[in-house]
Structures are given as C-alpha cells and as structure tokens.
Design an enzyme around this catalytic site. Structure first.
Site, short mmCIF file in Angstrom:
data_model
loop_
_atom_site.label_atom_id
_atom_site.label_comp_id
_atom_site.label_asym_id
_atom_site.label_seq_id
_atom_site.Cartn_x
_atom_site.Cartn_y
_atom_site.Cartn_z
N GLU A 107 -1.75 -9.09 3.34
CA GLU A 107 -1.64 -9.64 4.71
C GLU A 107 -2.99 -9.99 5.32
O GLU A 107 -3.07 -10.80 6.24
CB GLU A 107 -0.88 -8.66 5.61
CG GLU A 107 -1.59 -7.35 5.97
CD GLU A 107 -1.40 -6.22 4.95
OE1 GLU A 107 -1.06 -6.52 3.78
OE2 GLU A 107 -1.60 -5.05 5.31
N HIS A 135 -3.74 -5.05 0.28
CA HIS A 135 -3.17 -5.60 1.52
C HIS A 135 -3.24 -7.12 1.52
O HIS A 135 -4.20 -7.70 2.02
CB HIS A 135 -3.95 -5.06 2.73
CG HIS A 135 -3.77 -3.61 2.96
ND1 HIS A 135 -2.87 -3.10 3.87
CD2 HIS A 135 -4.37 -2.55 2.38
CE1 HIS A 135 -2.93 -1.78 3.84
NE2 HIS A 135 -3.83 -1.41 2.95
N CYS A 175 0.83 -1.20 0.00
CA CYS A 175 0.00 0.00 0.00
C CYS A 175 0.87 1.26 0.00
O CYS A 175 1.50 1.54 -1.01
CB CYS A 175 -1.01 -0.05 1.15
SG CYS A 175 -2.49 0.91 0.75
N1 GLN Z 1 -2.08 6.70 2.64
C1 GLN Z 1 -2.16 5.94 1.45
C2 GLN Z 1 -3.51 6.08 0.75
O1 GLN Z 1 -4.46 6.49 1.36
C3 GLN Z 1 -1.85 4.47 1.72
C4 GLN Z 1 -2.83 3.80 2.60
C5 GLN Z 1 -2.32 2.52 3.22
O2 GLN Z 1 -1.12 2.27 3.26
N2 GLN Z 1 -3.22 1.72 3.75
O3 GLN Z 1 -3.62 5.78 -0.40
#
Ligand code: GLN
Length: 539
Positions: free
Chosen positions: A511, A509, A383
C-alpha cells in the site's frame, strides 16, 4: 534557477486538509514541468510517529529509505508519484535531538543554547537541505498543527526568518483556514480567518495566499472582505470547497487559479504546457464506475479510517483501473468470531486482513482468514494479515492446534511466525523494526508473478516477526507455497494457496507504493479477482 520555498500553515482548526492542499498545489506545479517535493514539519516531541498508536495520529507511513513518517507523506507520494525520504518529515523531537547531540559534542562551547537561534537554525537547515541537496525547483513545506499553538512557534519563526533572508520572490506563505457556515442565520463567517491571520501576524508572518475551506460557494463579497481585512490580494483568496474525492482537489485548485497566483508571485515560467490530462482521466474513471465490489478490510483500528489510509487509497486507485467502485467495509476484528463471521463476511467479494501489532483482535483476524480460505473468496493478507494466514493454515490444515506467532504467544509449541534473528538483541522500540525497501524474487507461475509481470520486485517493510522457515516443508506439502523470497536472507515475503482462486499474503506493505497514476499491481489484481468472484457467483 534558485529553489523556491512555499510554506503551508493552518488556522482555525486542525484536520482542514493541509496535506491535500499542499499535494494538490505540488501536482499543479509538477504538471507545469517543475520538480517539486513536499516536506512535513510535525510539532510533537516524538522523534518519529513510529511509536505512536494509530488512534493518536493515524497510519505510520514508511518511506523507501526506511523512515517511519507522518501519513501526509503518503498523500505526497500518491499525488506526485515521487519517493520521499527521511528528510521529508521533521519533528520537534528530531530537531531537539540533533541540537542536544551537538551541544554534548561541544559544538556550541561557551554559548547558551536557545530556541532562537539554535533550534530555529536547525529547523531552517532541515528545510533548506531538501532544496540544496536534491536540487528541486520548488520545496513545499507543510507545518503541522494550527497557528497559535505553542508547539509550532519555532517553526513559524523560522518561516519568518527564511522569508526575510531569501525575499518574497523566493518564499511564499500559504495559510489554510476555515470559513464556517452558520445554518441558523444562513451566513458564511470570516471572523475565525481574520483571527487566525492576526495570530500569524503577531509572529511577524504575513500570509501571501489564503486558502479558505468551505462547504458553500464563497460569494465575491466574502472573498473581498477576507482580502481587505487580511491584507492579501483579492486573487490570492482561494476557495477550497468540499468535494466528493480528495483527487478532485487539484482540479478545483486549478479552476481557482491557485497555481497561477503562486507562479506569478514567485516569478516562475512554465517549463511545459500544463494539461493535467492523465490526472483528469484517472478522476473520471474513479468517479464514473461501471460496477461495484464489496471488499472487507478486517482490522482493529477501524474506528479511525486514517489508520488504514494507504490501503484505502490503494483500493481506490485499483478500482479506478477497472472502473469499479470499491465499496469498502471496515470490520472490527474484535467483533468477528465463529458465530458472527458468516453474517459479517458472506456478501464480500474480497477480504483484506490488515497489518497490526499485538494480541487484541487477532483471533477475529484468523477466523476471517479461515472464512476466506474455505469459501474461496479472494483474500489479501498484509504483514500481520499474512502472518494470520500462516497461523490459520498451520492450525486448521496442518493440525498444529496451538500454532501462533511468538509476538502473541511466546510459549507456543508451534511458532510458525517467529522473531527475526536480527531482532533478537534489540531492546529499543523506536525505529528498530525491519524498515524500508528490500528486494524480493518471485516464483514464475505464481499469482503474484502474473500480477507484477516480472520476477524481481522491491517493496517496503515494517515488521519484527517473520515466517519460520523450519516449517516450510509442512506448508509446501499441504498447499501453501512461498512465492516471494528475499534473495539475501531467504525470508518468506509472500505466501499463496495455488488451489484457491486468489489467496495471497505479503510480509511487506504494498500500500505504500500505490499512486493515483501508478496503481499497485497486487491491489489491481486483487480487485480484478473480486470482480471475477462476483461475476462467477452471479452465473
Ligand atoms: N506485528 C507484526 C510484526 O512485527 C506485523 C507488523 C505489521 O503488520 N506491520 O512482525
């Protein structure tokens, strides 16, 4: 068969591991052929933990249907291999929101709306909903907080009412407490347990089973004393001793016959011979590694391990596949700079840059990416970690010196990561990110395709920003390739550098989908690459 309800409450202190005990019991029941789910009731007023800082409450776990939930749901999924949903995590905020909306709608016209019966009725509805809607044999409901807290009173009252309504063969209360060991006198003390059972009794709930957390074996006389003073059967006093890994807990609970006591009390007959074979094999692999790799997890919440719970567990699952211990080094991104990076990362066989929000620590993350890229060390960006990889490549390979994400620098001349179109008119913060599962198509001949072994995948998301497709050509020409794309909106979900030994960034994600018995293919392949890196280095 009627759905049976098991409640798990906690006493004496928080953090005793109600989530793990609930998940372990569920695992044993599942192993006997029952369909089981687990639900968490959280006593705080936030509607969900999505707006909480990870320092407050650990990681925010995202379900497939896009709910931002408590991290215990991650344990449930990892232990049971089931998917949970919105309905598996209820908060006081959600309960009150529903009741107040109904009141405004006029559903209670003429009546005074009160904690009892209106709030407790809504709590009971949410508990029963899981059983009736999805027809589980058993619903385990974990009640957050500690008995005696003002916030959890309506929940305990609801448990009392449900037990009265459905009867003791359909409802069980398991109470988890601590038996501290006083080293000065060499004694195990049961008084805190007695007091916490007393406070449960004051609210009209007699626990059926007591699970006692302890660092030392409980002698029979201690168990007997607890049984007598707390009014439970001696066999219903279960010891939960400290173990090296949480994955040992179901096996320990089986030794203690926790599942047998539960099944007897609820009148449940096994639907299959329980054996825990696969689980035991997994735990054996986990506990008897043949080698070790060092993995760095670069993040800004590293002081609190719970902030990265799912990533840490995913690495353990992947390590077990390779019979390899993952020696995890959680490194604070604020401490990484040009001068420190070499010393902090030189011994690592793999580098993960973690998800996150906001500016703090971001430059350290970008420097860590550069180090992994330039030194050909396996790199996995998740992410925000993927977004950092894109920014780093834009700055140091494409030469766009001020490239950034507009999340951090809204005036950058090179917004390589930008707010998604669908987010532009959103002002509310709660539950408004791009959340939950979306499909992604993989390019053949990519590292990720090899890892997954298929072209279509579905992964969970939690973000507002995305790869800016206007820059795609620049990246592709210079060697950073999008290898995973959302088929509906063309959003770049995965980037890779094919000339690097293993450099993968994912917008989603992974995970959240790794389980003990079904480790996630990307973590498995990343650990494999780290092992290979170690082998090649030793040549
Ligand atoms: N802050 C980033 C976004 O909003 C990544 C979010 C995250 O890592 N969950 O796109």
């Amino acid at each position: 068969m009627n759905t049976k309800y098991i409640f798990v409450t906690g006493g004496v202190t928080s953090s005793l591991g109600k989530g793990i005990i609930s998940a372990s019991l569920a695992k044993l029941l599942q192993d006997a052929g029952f369909s089981v789910t687990i639900q968490k009731l959280d006593p705080y007023i936030n509607v969900d933990p999505g707006t909480l800082n990870p320092y407050e409450h650990g990681e925010c776990y995202v379900t497939s249907d896009g709910a931002e939930t408590d991290l215990d749901l991650g344990h449930y999924e990892r232990f049971l291999g089931i998917t949970t949903s919105q309905a598996n995590n209820i908060t006081t905020g959600k309960i009150y929101q529903t009741v107040i909306n109904k009141e405004r709608h006029g559903d209670y016209l003429g009546k005074t709306v009160q904690v009892i019966p209106h709030i407790t009725d809504e709590i009971k509805r949410c508990i029963k909903l899981l059983g009736t809607k999805n027809k589980y044999d058993i619903v385990i409901t974990e009640i957050g907080g500690t008995v005696g807290d003002i916030e959890s009173l309506p929940y305990i009252e609801s448990v009392r009412q449900l037990k009265w309504e459905m009867g003791p063969h359909n409802v069980l209360v398991v109470h988890l407490t601590l038996v501290p060991f006083l080293s000065a006198t060499g004694e195990l003390k049961t008084k805190p347990t007695q007091h916490s059972v007393k406070s449960l009794l004051e609210t009209g709930v007699q626990p059926d089973i007591l699970v006692l957390r302890t660092e030392k074996e409980l002698p029979p006389e201690v168990r007997k004393k607890v049984a007598l003073f707390c009014n439970v059967e001696p066999e219903a006093v279960i010891q939960s001793i400290d173990v090296p890994t949480i994955y040992d807990v179901p096996l320990k609970m089986q030794e203690e016959k926790f599942d047998l006591v539960v099944k007897r009390k609820l009148g449940l007959r096994d639907k299959k011979e329980p054996d825990m074979k696969e689980w035991r094999a997994f735990v054996n692999r986990l506990k008897n590694p043949k080698r070790t790799v060092k993995i760095a997890l670069v993040g800004k919440y590293v002081e609190l391990k719970d902030a990265y719970k799912s990533i840490i567990e995913s690495l353990a699952h992947a390590g077990a596949v390779h019979e390899c211990k993952v020696d995890l080094h959680c490194l604070h991104s604020e401490k990484i700079n040009k001068d420190t990076v070499h010393n902090m990362l030189r011994e690592m066989h793999g580098i993960i840059v973690a998800p996150g929000f906001g500016e703090r620590g971001i430059e350290g993350k970008i420097i860590a990416v550069k180090y992994a890229r330039e030194n050909n060390i396996p790199f996995f960006g998740i992410c925000l970690g993927m977004q950092c990889a894109v920014i780093e490549f834009a700055r140091n390979v494409l030469g766009f010196k001020d490239a950034h994400s507009t999340e951090i620098d809204s005036n950058t001349k090179h917004p390589v990561i930008d707010l998604m179109e669908s987010q532009k008119n959103i002002t509310d913060k709660g539950g408004t990110m791009r959340l939950g599962s979306y499909t992604c198509l993989l390019k053949k001949n990519s590292k990720v395709y090899k890892a997954y072994g298929k072209t279509e995948i579905s992964e969970r998301h939690r973000h507002r920003f995305e790869f800016n497709n206007e820059y795609l050509d620049f990246f592709e020409k210079a060697g950073m390739i999008p290898t995973g794309i959302n088929p509906d909106n063309k959003l770049v979900e995965i980037i890779e550098i094919p000339s690097h030994r293993w450099f993968v960034g994912v917008q989603f994600h992974p995970e959240y989908q790794s389980t003990a018995l079904k480790p996630h293919p990307l973590f498995v392949d990343f650990v494999r690459a780290a092992i290979q890196y170690d082998v090649d280095n030793k040549k």
